[in-house]
Design a protein around this motif. Structure first.
Motif, PDB file in Angstrom:
ATOM      1  N   GLN A 123       0.789  -1.218   0.000  1.00 22.70           N
ATOM      2  CA  GLN A 123       0.000   0.000   0.000  1.00 22.70           C
ATOM      3  C   GLN A 123       0.823   1.270   0.000  1.00 22.70           C
ATOM      4  O   GLN A 123       1.987   1.271   0.396  1.00 22.70           O
ATOM      5  CB  GLN A 123      -1.052  -0.022   1.127  1.00 22.70           C
ATOM      6  CG  GLN A 123      -0.576   0.221   2.531  1.00 22.70           C
ATOM      7  CD  GLN A 123       0.060  -0.959   3.204  1.00 22.70           C
ATOM      8  OE1 GLN A 123       0.847  -1.685   2.611  1.00 22.70           O
ATOM      9  NE2 GLN A 123      -0.245  -1.138   4.466  1.00 22.70           N
ATOM     10  N   GLU A 124       0.214   2.369  -0.440  1.00 24.11           N
ATOM     11  CA  GLU A 124       0.898   3.635  -0.604  1.00 24.11           C
ATOM     12  C   GLU A 124       1.481   4.153   0.706  1.00 24.11           C
ATOM     13  O   GLU A 124       2.563   4.741   0.718  1.00 24.11           O
ATOM     14  CB  GLU A 124      -0.062   4.678  -1.211  1.00 24.11           C
ATOM     15  CG  GLU A 124       0.513   6.073  -1.400  1.00 24.11           C
ATOM     16  CD  GLU A 124       1.750   6.135  -2.282  1.00 24.11           C
ATOM     17  OE1 GLU A 124       1.902   5.251  -3.167  1.00 24.11           O
ATOM     18  OE2 GLU A 124       2.576   7.055  -2.069  1.00 24.11           O
ATOM     19  N   VAL A 125       0.784   3.909   1.814  1.00 24.56           N
ATOM     20  CA  VAL A 125       1.295   4.347   3.119  1.00 24.56           C
ATOM     21  C   VAL A 125       2.694   3.773   3.365  1.00 24.56           C
ATOM     22  O   VAL A 125       3.546   4.418   3.965  1.00 24.56           O
ATOM     23  CB  VAL A 125       0.305   3.944   4.248  1.00 24.56           C
ATOM     24  CG1 VAL A 125       0.977   3.913   5.602  1.00 24.56           C
ATOM     25  CG2 VAL A 125      -0.849   4.910   4.279  1.00 24.56           C
ATOM     26  N   GLN A 128       5.273   5.154   0.358  1.00 22.75           N
ATOM     27  CA  GLN A 128       5.626   6.540   0.654  1.00 22.75           C
ATOM     28  C   GLN A 128       6.914   6.618   1.463  1.00 22.75           C
ATOM     29  O   GLN A 128       7.790   7.440   1.198  1.00 22.75           O
ATOM     30  CB  GLN A 128       4.437   7.093   1.431  1.00 22.75           C
ATOM     31  CG  GLN A 128       4.532   8.488   1.941  1.00 22.75           C
ATOM     32  CD  GLN A 128       3.280   8.790   2.781  1.00 22.75           C
ATOM     33  OE1 GLN A 128       2.462   9.589   2.398  1.00 22.75           O
ATOM     34  NE2 GLN A 128       3.131   8.111   3.900  1.00 22.75           N
ATOM     35  N   ASP A 129       7.030   5.720   2.439  1.00 22.81           N
ATOM     36  CA  ASP A 129       8.245   5.698   3.257  1.00 22.81           C
ATOM     37  C   ASP A 129       9.399   5.020   2.536  1.00 22.81           C
ATOM     38  O   ASP A 129      10.565   5.376   2.722  1.00 22.81           O
ATOM     39  CB  ASP A 129       7.988   4.968   4.587  1.00 22.81           C
ATOM     40  CG  ASP A 129       7.140   5.788   5.540  1.00 22.81           C
ATOM     41  OD1 ASP A 129       6.677   5.232   6.547  1.00 22.81           O
ATOM     42  OD2 ASP A 129       6.930   6.994   5.268  1.00 22.81           O
ATOM     43  N   ARG A 131      10.028   5.067  -0.630  1.00 24.71           N
ATOM     44  CA  ARG A 131      10.659   5.994  -1.580  1.00 24.71           C
ATOM     45  C   ARG A 131      11.741   6.794  -0.877  1.00 24.71           C
ATOM     46  O   ARG A 131      12.789   7.109  -1.444  1.00 24.71           O
ATOM     47  CB  ARG A 131       9.622   6.947  -2.185  1.00 24.71           C
ATOM     48  CG  ARG A 131       8.716   6.275  -3.182  1.00 24.71           C
ATOM     49  CD  ARG A 131       7.888   7.252  -3.995  1.00 24.71           C
ATOM     50  NE  ARG A 131       6.779   6.515  -4.580  1.00 24.71           N
ATOM     51  CZ  ARG A 131       5.565   6.445  -4.051  1.00 24.71           C
ATOM     52  NH1 ARG A 131       5.281   7.104  -2.957  1.00 24.71           N
ATOM     53  NH2 ARG A 131       4.625   5.709  -4.632  1.00 24.71           N
ATOM     54  N   MET A 151       3.850  -9.281   2.197  1.00 27.00           N
ATOM     55  CA  MET A 151       2.420  -9.271   2.567  1.00 27.00           C
ATOM     56  C   MET A 151       1.568  -8.954   1.339  1.00 27.00           C
ATOM     57  O   MET A 151       0.573  -8.212   1.409  1.00 27.00           O
ATOM     58  CB  MET A 151       2.175  -8.259   3.689  1.00 27.00           C
ATOM     59  CG  MET A 151       3.093  -8.479   4.880  1.00 27.00           C
ATOM     60  SD  MET A 151       2.580  -7.634   6.372  1.00 27.00           S
ATOM     61  CE  MET A 151       4.050  -7.808   7.377  1.00 27.00           C
ATOM     62  N   PHE A 154      -3.440 -12.364   0.070  1.00 27.26           N
ATOM     63  CA  PHE A 154      -3.704 -13.496   0.966  1.00 27.26           C
ATOM     64  C   PHE A 154      -4.722 -14.423   0.313  1.00 27.26           C
ATOM     65  O   PHE A 154      -5.783 -13.976  -0.119  1.00 27.26           O
ATOM     66  CB  PHE A 154      -4.244 -13.002   2.310  1.00 27.26           C
ATOM     67  CG  PHE A 154      -4.686 -14.110   3.219  1.00 27.26           C
ATOM     68  CD1 PHE A 154      -6.030 -14.288   3.522  1.00 27.26           C
ATOM     69  CD2 PHE A 154      -3.756 -15.000   3.747  1.00 27.26           C
ATOM     70  CE1 PHE A 154      -6.445 -15.343   4.347  1.00 27.26           C
ATOM     71  CE2 PHE A 154      -4.172 -16.048   4.577  1.00 27.26           C
ATOM     72  CZ  PHE A 154      -5.518 -16.219   4.885  1.00 27.26           C
ATOM     73  N   SER A 163      -7.518 -12.145  -1.221  1.00 28.28           N
ATOM     74  CA  SER A 163      -7.871 -10.822  -0.701  1.00 28.28           C
ATOM     75  C   SER A 163      -6.626  -9.959  -0.656  1.00 28.28           C
ATOM     76  O   SER A 163      -5.547 -10.430  -0.278  1.00 28.28           O
ATOM     77  CB  SER A 163      -8.430 -10.926   0.727  1.00 28.28           C
ATOM     78  OG  SER A 163      -9.679 -11.555   0.726  1.00 28.28           O
ATOM     79  N   GLN A 164      -6.783  -8.690  -1.022  1.00 25.06           N
ATOM     80  CA  GLN A 164      -5.667  -7.753  -0.919  1.00 25.06           C
ATOM     81  C   GLN A 164      -5.837  -7.002   0.391  1.00 25.06           C
ATOM     82  O   GLN A 164      -6.473  -5.955   0.441  1.00 25.06           O
ATOM     83  CB  GLN A 164      -5.679  -6.778  -2.107  1.00 25.06           C
ATOM     84  CG  GLN A 164      -5.345  -7.412  -3.431  1.00 25.06           C
ATOM     85  CD  GLN A 164      -3.885  -7.860  -3.518  1.00 25.06           C
ATOM     86  OE1 GLN A 164      -3.062  -7.527  -2.672  1.00 25.06           O
ATOM     87  NE2 GLN A 164      -3.580  -8.639  -4.531  1.00 25.06           N
ATOM     88  N   ILE A 165      -5.289  -7.567   1.441  1.00 22.69           N
ATOM     89  CA  ILE A 165      -5.474  -6.969   2.761  1.00 22.69           C
ATOM     90  C   ILE A 165      -4.784  -5.619   2.840  1.00 22.69           C
ATOM     91  O   ILE A 165      -5.267  -4.672   3.459  1.00 22.69           O
ATOM     92  CB  ILE A 165      -4.970  -7.925   3.858  1.00 22.69           C
ATOM     93  CG1 ILE A 165      -5.826  -9.191   3.820  1.00 22.69           C
ATOM     94  CG2 ILE A 165      -5.011  -7.270   5.222  1.00 22.69           C
ATOM     95  CD1 ILE A 165      -5.407 -10.251   4.795  1.00 22.69           C
ATOM     96  N   PHE A 166      -3.629  -5.529   2.187  1.00 22.52           N
ATOM     97  CA  PHE A 166      -2.904  -4.253   2.105  1.00 22.52           C
ATOM     98  C   PHE A 166      -2.933  -3.837   0.631  1.00 22.52           C
ATOM     99  O   PHE A 166      -2.022  -4.164  -0.127  1.00 22.52           O
ATOM    100  CB  PHE A 166      -1.474  -4.427   2.621  1.00 22.52           C
ATOM    101  CG  PHE A 166      -1.403  -4.929   4.042  1.00 22.52           C
ATOM    102  CD1 PHE A 166      -0.929  -6.199   4.339  1.00 22.52           C
ATOM    103  CD2 PHE A 166      -1.829  -4.131   5.097  1.00 22.52           C
ATOM    104  CE1 PHE A 166      -0.873  -6.666   5.643  1.00 22.52           C
ATOM    105  CE2 PHE A 166      -1.776  -4.595   6.414  1.00 22.52           C
ATOM    106  CZ  PHE A 166      -1.298  -5.870   6.677  1.00 22.52           C
ATOM    107  N   PRO A 167      -3.982  -3.124   0.228  1.00 25.59           N
ATOM    108  CA  PRO A 167      -4.232  -2.934  -1.195  1.00 25.59           C
ATOM    109  C   PRO A 167      -3.212  -2.048  -1.902  1.00 25.59           C
ATOM    110  O   PRO A 167      -2.823  -1.002  -1.374  1.00 25.59           O
ATOM    111  CB  PRO A 167      -5.616  -2.257  -1.217  1.00 25.59           C
ATOM    112  CG  PRO A 167      -5.730  -1.573   0.099  1.00 25.59           C
ATOM    113  CD  PRO A 167      -4.936  -2.379   1.078  1.00 25.59           C
ATOM    114  N   THR A 169      -3.069   0.414  -3.857  1.00 26.97           N
ATOM    115  CA  THR A 169      -3.915   1.437  -4.482  1.00 26.97           C
ATOM    116  C   THR A 169      -3.163   2.313  -5.487  1.00 26.97           C
ATOM    117  O   THR A 169      -3.772   2.938  -6.334  1.00 26.97           O
ATOM    118  CB  THR A 169      -4.563   2.362  -3.428  1.00 26.97           C
ATOM    119  OG1 THR A 169      -3.518   3.034  -2.723  1.00 26.97           O
ATOM    120  CG2 THR A 169      -5.439   1.597  -2.457  1.00 26.97           C
ATOM    121  N   THR A 170      -1.849   2.389  -5.370  1.00 37.15           N
ATOM    122  CA  THR A 170      -1.095   3.218  -6.321  1.00 37.15           C
ATOM    123  C   THR A 170      -0.171   2.359  -7.180  1.00 37.15           C
ATOM    124  O   THR A 170       0.849   2.818  -7.667  1.00 37.15           O
ATOM    125  CB  THR A 170      -0.273   4.285  -5.579  1.00 37.15           C
ATOM    126  OG1 THR A 170       0.588   3.638  -4.642  1.00 37.15           O
ATOM    127  CG2 THR A 170      -1.168   5.279  -4.871  1.00 37.15           C
TER     128      THR A 170
END
Lengths: 239, 266
Positions: A123-125, A128-129, A131, A151, A154, A163-167, A169-170
């Motif tokens: 995920q982007e969150v 972001q770090d 990068r 991760m 799943f 399932s994409q628990i940590f999607p 998105t970007t």
């Protein structure tokens, strides 16, 4: 011959994951002062480990140190541990771009560092770090071997749906790697057995050889080895 | 001269020994839940290397302005019920790395604690990076005169995470920071297709730790793709997804914090 150096001074996880943390307090691992410095703690003959975890007498002991003291211990780990002849030194770091990271790069500057493997979740969150971490590596001229997306999805053991628990998105690590021109070494799916094995201090690769995560790990490891072999070859050519 | 924290009723820290367990998520959802109970909330993000808070409220592109008493926190909407401060707002580009050693980090944290003009807040939540080092020592020292309510510790269920959070409990004890409770995050996953529950990161470690350490257990928050998605998009999960798996636990955590503070005043 592999050496694993854990420089996460505040949160040393490696001893437990390697099965080197005693269940009973009396069996806690100790660091032996050998003739030529500290001896690593061996998981197997060809896998030695060093961590601040081995210096703490209780699992409740906190290492509440500011940067300079952490740097001092990292220096000691590099200078005073009698690693012997090793093929690979793997250094596990805490999250961030601070004292531990600057220091390890600085202290290893005289040695040849093949590069860094950077871990993210999709995920982007997280990206972001990451990068920033890539940015850090470039700033200190640390080559980047590649990025691992951990991760990554799943698969339900019952219905086999994913399932994409940590999607992502970007676009996940794949897109980020494309944008920043770094290699994506692989994606590792979530598998409850991974956490269990780490908690028990057992090798997940041995315990769950048929898991999709195992083949992901193995592919990633192979790519890392290939990278190191190629660069070693280039080095030898230059000489 | 009135300090910038004089109007803040309760200060609480969100800590973990371990990285990636969901401190920023819990900080964000706690702020949203408290807002829904009619409270005014601020979040101070002292994770200087990996500031996650701005993006979780979709204000990552905002700038910080100065006023007479210092820095104006960033409001997440017109309502002005949630305000934020983070190094994320001070970076030129989002990819810029903050490659600072301890002393420089300490200096900024002191400024963050003293120079943000929060105004009147019911709660100031301080989101921290993992560990027990410069950021934590400096934050606790700087906040000491303002008598923080205490700390919420976040862990995932497995032993490797709990192992680090035990050390964080010691940090709290040594620095005189009261432990409000432990949250066990990423605690189980219910498959949206077939409802089978899988304990991806094991189960129970957080609850056991709370029992062992004699601190309150605030609850288990399950893995919830809708929660992750909300955070990605900077949405208000508490407002928009009250039927989602993580909602009850998150609402309960906030309620326990509120109950704790009302007990205190009565």
């Amino acid at each position: 011959q592999v050496a694993l150096l854990d420089i996460d001074i505040c949160g040393p996880s490696i001893p437990k994951m390697m099965g080197l943390e005693g269940e009973q307090a009396s069996e806690s691992s100790t660091v032996h002062q050998s003739g030529s410095g500290w001896s690593p703690v061996y998981v197997e003959e060809n896998l030695g480990v060093m961590s601040v975890g081995f210096l703490l007498s209780s699992p409740d002991d906190a290492v509440i140190w500011r940067g300079p003291k952490k740097n001092g211990l990292i220096k000691q780990f590099l200078r005073d541990v009698d690693w012997g002849e090793i093929d690979y030194l793997i250094v596990d770091t805490p999250p961030g771009t601070s004292d531990e990271h600057l220091s390890i790069v600085q202290y290893l500057s005289a040695a040849h560092v093949d590069g860094a493997v950077i871990i993210t979740t999709p995920q982007e969150v997280s990206l972001q770090d990451v990068r920033k971490e890539i940015n850090f590596c470039r700033k200190v001229k640390l080559p980047i071997i590649g990025v691992v997306e951990n991760m990554s999805g799943f698969i339900c053991p019952k219905c086999k749906n994913e399932s994409q628990i940590f999607p992502p998105t970007t676009g996940g690590a794949e897109k980020m790697c494309q944008n920043l021109s770094v290699s994506l070494l692989g994606k590792v799916p979530l598998d409850p057995q991974i956490g269990k094995s780490c908690d028990k201090g057992q090798s997940f690769l041995s315990e769950a050889p048929a898991s999709p995560a195992t083949s992901s790990y193995r592919n990633i490891i192979q790519r890392i080895q290939e990278y190191c072999d190629q660069h070693h070859f280039h080095e030898e050519k230059i000489i | 001269e009135r300090s910038n924290l004089a109007g803040v009723r309760h200060i609480l820290l969100v800590l973990s020994g371990k990285g990636g367990v969901g401190k920023s998520t819990i900080s964000t959802e706690l702020a949203l839940s408290l807002r829904h109970s009619g409270k005014k909330v601020g979040i101070l993000d002292v994770d200087l290397c990996g500031p996650s808070i701005p993006r979780m409220f979709r204000v990552q592109d905002n700038d910080v302005h100065q006023c007479d008493s210092g820095w104006v926190p960033v409001f997440v909407d017109q309502d002005k019920s949630i305000s934020l401060m983070s190094i994320g707002f001070l970076l030129e580009k989002p990819g810029d790395a903050v490659v600072w050693r301890g002393p420089k980090k300490n200096a900024l944290i002191k400024q963050f604690v003293a120079d943000v003009a929060w105004g009147d807040l019911d709660f100031l939540i301080v989101d921290t990076p993992p560990g027990t080092s410069d950021e934590h020592i400096s934050t606790v020292e700087a906040l000491r005169p303002y008598k923080p309510l205490g700390a919420i510790l976040v862990t995932t269920p497995q032993a490797v995470s709990v192992g680090d959070v035990r050390r964080e409990l010691t940090f709290c004890r040594k620095t005189g920071l009261r432990v409000l409770g432990i949250v066990e995050n990423m605690s189980g996953f219910v498959c949206p297709h077939c409802s089978e529950c899988t304990n991806i990161f094991s189960k129970g470690g957080g609850e056991e730790l709370a029992k062992h350490a004699g601190v309150p257990f605030l609850g288990c928050v399950p893995l919830d793709p809708q929660l992750s998605q909300s955070l990605e998009e900077g949405r208000d999960f508490i407002q928009e997804f009250p039927k989602s798996p993580a909602f009850p636990a998150l609402a309960r955590i906030a309620q326990q914090i509120l109950d704790g503070t009302s007990q205190r005043s009565s």
